[in-house]
Design an enzyme around this catalytic site. Structure first.
Site, PDB file in Angstrom:
ATOM      1  N   SER A  13      56.055  75.199  67.214  1.00 36.82           N
ATOM      2  CA  SER A  13      56.556  74.843  68.483  1.00 36.82           C
ATOM      3  C   SER A  13      57.918  75.742  69.008  1.00 36.82           C
ATOM      4  CB  SER A  13      56.962  73.310  68.371  1.00 36.82           C
ATOM      5  OG  SER A  13      57.487  72.787  69.714  1.00 36.82           O
ATOM      6  N   THR A  14      58.821  75.211  69.030  1.00 34.57           N
ATOM      7  CA  THR A  14      60.152  76.004  69.511  1.00 34.57           C
ATOM      8  C   THR A  14      60.486  77.075  68.826  1.00 34.57           C
ATOM      9  OG1 THR A  14      61.177  73.794  70.671  1.00 34.57           O
ATOM     10  CG2 THR A  14      62.571  75.791  70.456  1.00 34.57           C
TER      11      THR A  14
ATOM     12  N   MET B 211      60.556  71.956  67.098  1.00 37.54           N
ATOM     13  CA  MET B 211      61.326  70.351  67.218  1.00 37.54           C
ATOM     14  C   MET B 211      60.179  69.306  66.920  1.00 37.54           C
ATOM     15  SD  MET B 211      63.709  70.474  70.577  1.00 37.54           S
ATOM     16  CE  MET B 211      62.085  70.494  71.906  1.00 37.54           C
TER      17      MET B 211
END
Length: 399
Positions: free
Chosen positions: A215-216, A336
């Site tokens: 993800s991030t 996250m």
């Protein structure tokens, strides 16, 4: 607030004192007003400045001294991609979140911004009258500010490598996540150092597929990782879920193909899963795998978000068990939330293995941290060691 200077660079005061200072830079008065109200409602952040152009941001950076900047791409006088390196030259640890509407051009520019040092990107809704789109933008932006700002306030860590620069065709001038990209992660300060967590033995079963969730910070991490996985990609299928919206995943697949020098594309519903290819979950769809005779095939799912995400990692991880049973190696990279942890538990229960990226090399240690704290990981490694370990495991190493 006192600010010291070294040459032309800002030396930040103690980061532990007070809320995160956020500078909003956008030529839309509506967007500036929305973001200002959202930030003002949070106990751990405050609006340091609300500016109309990149030029104003560059000229006033020393006076404002923000921790985080939300930087629009398209602005008069000095656009976001031009302001970005100038801001980082003045304050190298400034967390910059690029904001843009969802177009191919802006997606390409967002990837370019990551290569220039932006921490992340966020899509702006086409219209703030669309309540659901505005709610998603609100949730995503606050979470990115909070988690990226929290990382800034921890002791210095080794950052992930920048995204490989795009081809010359990419304009030189960062998702809507179709669903929220990640649920709030536990407060980073409460997490134990990744080196102190226990691990379990690797599976004795030979892996037949590599699954990756991120993800991030994921685009940068994926780009670095796939450059090392040639021997695995040649002999085994590689399936990736990255929290990212449509258009962005199209461009990410192109970057993965260039970096790995292997075929990489958004997965297509019903296509067979074969060695020699990288399959990327398309934005807005969950990617699962199903049996198709003696083989495996892609099954795209337009159902509800999972873990606030669409695509989500857990559906891929869990579905793979019906096809490859315990012959699965999964890798959970920076991001996250906790997506991938439940699917990882299922993989381990079926006899497979999980590797998590360590805290120091993660942009946000939410997803890999959740897996690590759940005790399901056979290894917790820096990003620059994961590729070599994966290659050894597929070559027969079981240690």
């Amino acid at each position: 607030m006192s600010v010291a200077f070294a040459g032309n660079s800002i030396m930040s005061p103690s980061r532990e004192a007070g809320p995160l200072r956020v500078m909003i830079v956008d030529d839309s008065v509506v967007i500036r007003g929305l973001i200002s109200r959202w930030i003002g409602a949070e106990h751990d952040m405050e609006v340091a400045a609300s500016l109309r152009t990149g030029l104003e941001a560059v000229n006033q950076l020393e006076r404002i001294n923000p921790d985080v900047a939300v930087l629009d791409i398209e602005m008069p006088e000095l656009d976001g991609i031009s302001a970005l390196p100038k801001l980082l030259a003045k304050k190298r640890d400034l967390v910059i979140i690029m904001a843009s509407t969802l177009t191919r051009r802006n997606a390409e520019i967002s990837f370019k911004a990551l290569s220039l040092g932006a921490a992340d990107y966020i899509p702006k809704p086409e219209s703030t009258r669309e309540t659901s789109a505005a709610d998603i933008f609100h949730h995503d932006l606050i979470q990115k500010i909070r988690h990226l700002g929290a990382r800034l306030r921890r002791k210095p860590a080794v950052a992930s490598p920048p995204l490989a620069p795009a081809s010359p065709a990419v304009p030189a001038a960062r998702t809507p996540v179709v669903a929220r990209p990640a649920a709030p992660a536990p407060a980073p300060a409460a997490a134990a150092p990744s080196g102190s967590l226990s691990t379990r033995p690797f599976s004795t079963q030979a892996p037949k597929v590599l699954l990756i969730g991120s993800s991030t910070g994921g685009p940068q991490a994926l780009m670095a990782l796939v450059t090392e996985l040639g021997p695995v990609i040649d002999r085994f299928p590689v399936l990736i879920t990255q929290h990212m919206p449509p258009t962005f995943t199209t461009i990410l697949a192109e970057h993965l193909a260039r970096s790995s020098r292997k075929p990489a594309a958004e997965a297509v519903d019903g296509e067979p899963v074969k060695p020699g290819r990288i399959y990327l979950a398309p934005g807005g769809k969950h990617m699962r795998v199903v049996r198709s005779g003696a083989d495996a095939a892609i099954a795209l799912d337009d159902g509800p978000a999972v873990n606030f995400c669409k695509p989500a990692v857990d559906p891929l991880f869990t579905s793979a068990i019906d096809v490859w049973h315990g012959n699965i190696l999964s890798v959970i990279l920076t991001g996250m939330g906790s997506d991938g942890m439940r699917g990882g538990k299922d993989i381990v229960a079926a006899g497979g293995s999980v590797i998590a990226q360590d805290e120091a090399s993660s942009v946000v240690w939410g997803m890999p941290g959740a897996a690590a704290h759940a005790g399901i990981c056979a290894a917790i490694l820096p990003l620059n060691q994961i590729g070599a370990k994966v290659n050894r495991l597929f070559a027969g190493d079981r240690t």
